[in-house]
Design a protein around this motif. Structure first.
Motif, PDB file in Angstrom:
ATOM      1  N   ASN A 378       0.772  -1.240   0.025  1.00 15.41           N
ATOM      2  CA  ASN A 378      -0.071   0.115  -0.099  1.00 15.41           C
ATOM      3  C   ASN A 378       0.947   1.371  -0.025  1.00 15.41           C
ATOM      4  O   ASN A 378       0.515   2.306  -0.750  1.00 15.41           O
ATOM      5  N   ASN A 379       2.223   1.447   0.763  1.00 16.95           N
ATOM      6  CA  ASN A 379       2.721   2.506   1.003  1.00 16.95           C
ATOM      7  C   ASN A 379       4.166   2.337   0.737  1.00 16.95           C
ATOM      8  O   ASN A 379       4.902   2.456   1.661  1.00 16.95           O
ATOM      9  N   PRO A 380       4.647   1.585  -0.200  1.00 16.40           N
ATOM     10  CA  PRO A 380       6.024   1.388  -0.359  1.00 16.40           C
ATOM     11  C   PRO A 380       6.951   2.540  -0.257  1.00 16.40           C
ATOM     12  O   PRO A 380       8.216   2.497   0.171  1.00 16.40           O
ATOM     13  N   GLU A 381       6.465   3.775  -0.717  1.00 16.56           N
ATOM     14  CA  GLU A 381       7.373   4.886  -0.641  1.00 16.56           C
ATOM     15  C   GLU A 381       7.744   5.198   0.640  1.00 16.56           C
ATOM     16  O   GLU A 381       8.630   6.236   0.819  1.00 16.56           O
ATOM     17  N   ASP A 382       6.955   4.980   1.707  1.00 17.49           N
ATOM     18  CA  ASP A 382       7.250   5.185   3.177  1.00 17.49           C
ATOM     19  C   ASP A 382       8.424   4.752   3.761  1.00 17.49           C
ATOM     20  O   ASP A 382       8.695   4.863   5.164  1.00 17.49           O
ATOM     21  N   PHE A 383       8.825   3.629   3.222  1.00 20.05           N
ATOM     22  CA  PHE A 383       9.849   2.811   3.933  1.00 20.05           C
ATOM     23  C   PHE A 383      11.174   2.973   2.917  1.00 20.05           C
ATOM     24  O   PHE A 383      11.160   2.917   1.744  1.00 20.05           O
ATOM     25  N   ALA A 384      12.370   2.544   3.400  1.00 15.53           N
ATOM     26  CA  ALA A 384      13.523   2.633   2.760  1.00 15.53           C
ATOM     27  C   ALA A 384      14.529   1.400   3.797  1.00 15.53           C
ATOM     28  O   ALA A 384      14.126   1.249   4.717  1.00 15.53           O
ATOM     29  N   GLN A 385      15.452   1.168   2.793  1.00 17.66           N
ATOM     30  CA  GLN A 385      16.400   0.087   3.464  1.00 17.66           C
ATOM     31  C   GLN A 385      17.970   0.351   2.807  1.00 17.66           C
ATOM     32  O   GLN A 385      18.108   0.786   1.852  1.00 17.66           O
ATOM     33  N   THR A 386      18.696  -0.027   3.831  1.00 15.38           N
ATOM     34  CA  THR A 386      20.281  -0.497   3.495  1.00 15.38           C
ATOM     35  C   THR A 386      20.515  -1.612   3.954  1.00 15.38           C
ATOM     36  O   THR A 386      19.800  -2.284   4.817  1.00 15.38           O
ATOM     37  N   ASN A 387      21.614  -2.411   3.253  1.00 12.73           N
ATOM     38  CA  ASN A 387      21.993  -3.882   3.741  1.00 12.73           C
ATOM     39  C   ASN A 387      23.442  -3.921   3.480  1.00 12.73           C
ATOM     40  O   ASN A 387      24.328  -2.986   3.061  1.00 12.73           O
ATOM     41  N   THR A 388      23.678  -4.901   4.238  1.00 16.79           N
ATOM     42  CA  THR A 388      25.192  -5.441   4.371  1.00 16.79           C
ATOM     43  C   THR A 388      25.221  -6.681   3.508  1.00 16.79           C
ATOM     44  O   THR A 388      26.371  -7.225   3.532  1.00 16.79           O
ATOM     45  N   CYS A 389      24.570  -6.992   2.567  1.00 13.58           N
ATOM     46  CA  CYS A 389      24.099  -8.486   1.987  1.00 13.58           C
ATOM     47  C   CYS A 389      25.169  -8.418   0.573  1.00 13.58           C
ATOM     48  O   CYS A 389      25.659  -9.634   0.293  1.00 13.58           O
TER      49      CYS A 389
END
Length: 438
Positions: A378-389
């Motif tokens: 519904n609201n993918p623009e409201d979440f963000a991520q960074t990763n070490t993978c």
């Protein structure tokens, strides 16, 4: 006894009648108006008892098999298509042969015979070679003294079976069902009681369900009875399929249960319950299940491969529709993404939350390829991520995703984070939620 057939090929039914007085068979040719004239009277054995009609030598003309109760043989009379018959052979049977019925019991497209021997209550199988000669096959073993027999495919395997009426004394009278293996051998599947003394049995689909039923004539003051296939053990399974979802490679799921019930009126004999590879089962069914009884089959998923895996639990028993199966499915994976959900609670609009972490672990023996990372919902623009993978996670290794929530407006927000990989069960997912506030 008498039998009918078109013995002279004129398209009109004729009759054959056994004559005890002179050990002959009268062939009466019909004119199509109900009148008959004697065509021939071939000699058979002593005390002809029963007659069956069929083409025993494959020439297109009807032949006769006449049981000779006085000398324990069957007279095979080959017809020439004009109403004349010649004795071809007299194979031996049991003692006092009575009723004779035809069928192809060994699958060679040549007619065979089954004979009920009235004097000793046994049943004989005579296998035909297609020339008019017959040899004794392995004798079926019904549950007592046979009085009659009928032929039909009772378990739907395209092989002829036998229904044999049995007189064993009042409490043990009934019908024995013997299943054919298509080679001329028959195995007793079960014995079902009848009311009164059964004398003869007929076969037909009397209730239109596509399965053969039995009509049994009984003595002792009882009315003839129609026995539907509820006379047999009837297996029902609930549910008939199980879905185990995603399971980590090398581990065992929690059990799911199937109920096996015997809805018939005869005892169910359970031969085996087997689960296919990547699944296992335990049950409390035992080897026999009474009418109306039920048992539990517990099934677990133990993936030894990755990606979608399918299988069955197969139950083999003496019910007409044996074997029964339960469909199984599950997904094997070497990847975990934990925790599987994150709740960011209330967060002011336009302000980024503190990060929360999920860990992706490669439990497999080889490196894991990361193929994609994204949010949907519904609201993918409201979440963000960074990763070490990066692009690879080594065997036994892990990496982390730091996820933040920045609401763009007030109200509840949700999305799903996806990680695509080659470890089975892809994509791995984490559910995300939070609420935007002023």
């Amino acid at each position: 006894m008498a039998a009918t057939g078109d013995f002279n090929g004129d398209g009109k039914l004729d009759l054959t009648v056994n004559n005890w007085s002179d050990n002959t068979v009268s062939i009466l040719l019909g004119d199509g108006t109900g009148n008959f004239s004697l065509a021939s009277s071939p000699t058979v054995g002593v005390n002809p008892s029963s007659v069956a009609v069929g083409d025993f030598n494959g020439d297109g003309n009807l032949d006769l098999a006449v049981t000779d109760s006085g000398d324990n043989t069957v007279s095979i009379l080959l017809g020439d298509g004009t109403g004349n018959f010649t004795l071809a052979s007299s194979p031996p049977t049991g003692v006092g042969p009575g009723l004779v019925v035809t069928g192809d019991f060994n699958g060679d497209s040549k007619l065979d015979l089954v004979v009920v021997n009235s004097a000793d209550g046994t049943v004989s199988i005579l296998l035909g070679d297609g020339t008019g000669n017959f040899t004794l096959g392995p004798p079926p073993q019904p549950e007592g003294r046979a009085t009659s027999v009928a032929v039909g495919d009772f378990n739907g395997d395209n092989k002829l079976d036998l229904a044999v009426t049995i007189r064993n004394g009042y409490y043990y009278d009934g019908v024995s069902i013997l299943l054919g293996d298509g080679t001329g051998n028959f195995t007793l599947a079960f014995h079902a009681p009848t009311s009164g003394g059964p004398r003869s049995v007929g076969v037909g689909d009397f209730n239109g369900d596509g399965r053969l039923d039995l009509a049994v004539a009984v003595t002792g003051g009882y009315s003839p009875c129609i026995e539907m296939q509820s006379l047999f053990p009837v297996v029902t399974l609930s549910p008939t399929s199980l879905d185990f979802g995603t399971q980590l490679f090398g581990t065992t799921s929690s059990p799911q249960y199937v109920t096996l019930s015997n809805a018939g009126s005869a005892k169910l004999k359970v031969t085996s319950i087997v689960a296919s590879a990547n699944f296992a089962q335990k049950n409390d069914c035992g080897s026999r299940l009474k009418p109306g009884a039920s048992c539990k089959i517990g099934v677990v998923f133990k993936p030894h491969n990755i990606d979608t895996l399918t299988g069955t639990v197969t139950i083999t028993d003496n019910a007409p529709n044996s074997p029964q199966t339960v469909s199984l499915t599950g997904v094997g994976t070497v990847v975990t993404l934990l925790p599987s959900s994150l709740d960011f609670g209330s967060q002011p609009v336009g302000i980024t939350s503190q990060p929360q972490t999920v860990t992706l672990t490669n439990h497999g023996p080889r490196s894991l390829s990361i193929l994609g990372r994204y949010f949907k919902g519904n609201n993918p623009e409201d979440f963000a991520q960074t990763n070490t993978c990066g692009l690879k996670v080594p065997a036994g290794g892990s990496c982390t995703f730091s996820i933040t929530f920045t609401p763009t407006s007030e109200g509840p927000k949700s999305a799903t984070g996806y990680v695509e990989d080659n470890g089975g069960g892809s994509p791995q997912t984490v559910s995300l939620s939070g609420t935007g506030t002023q």
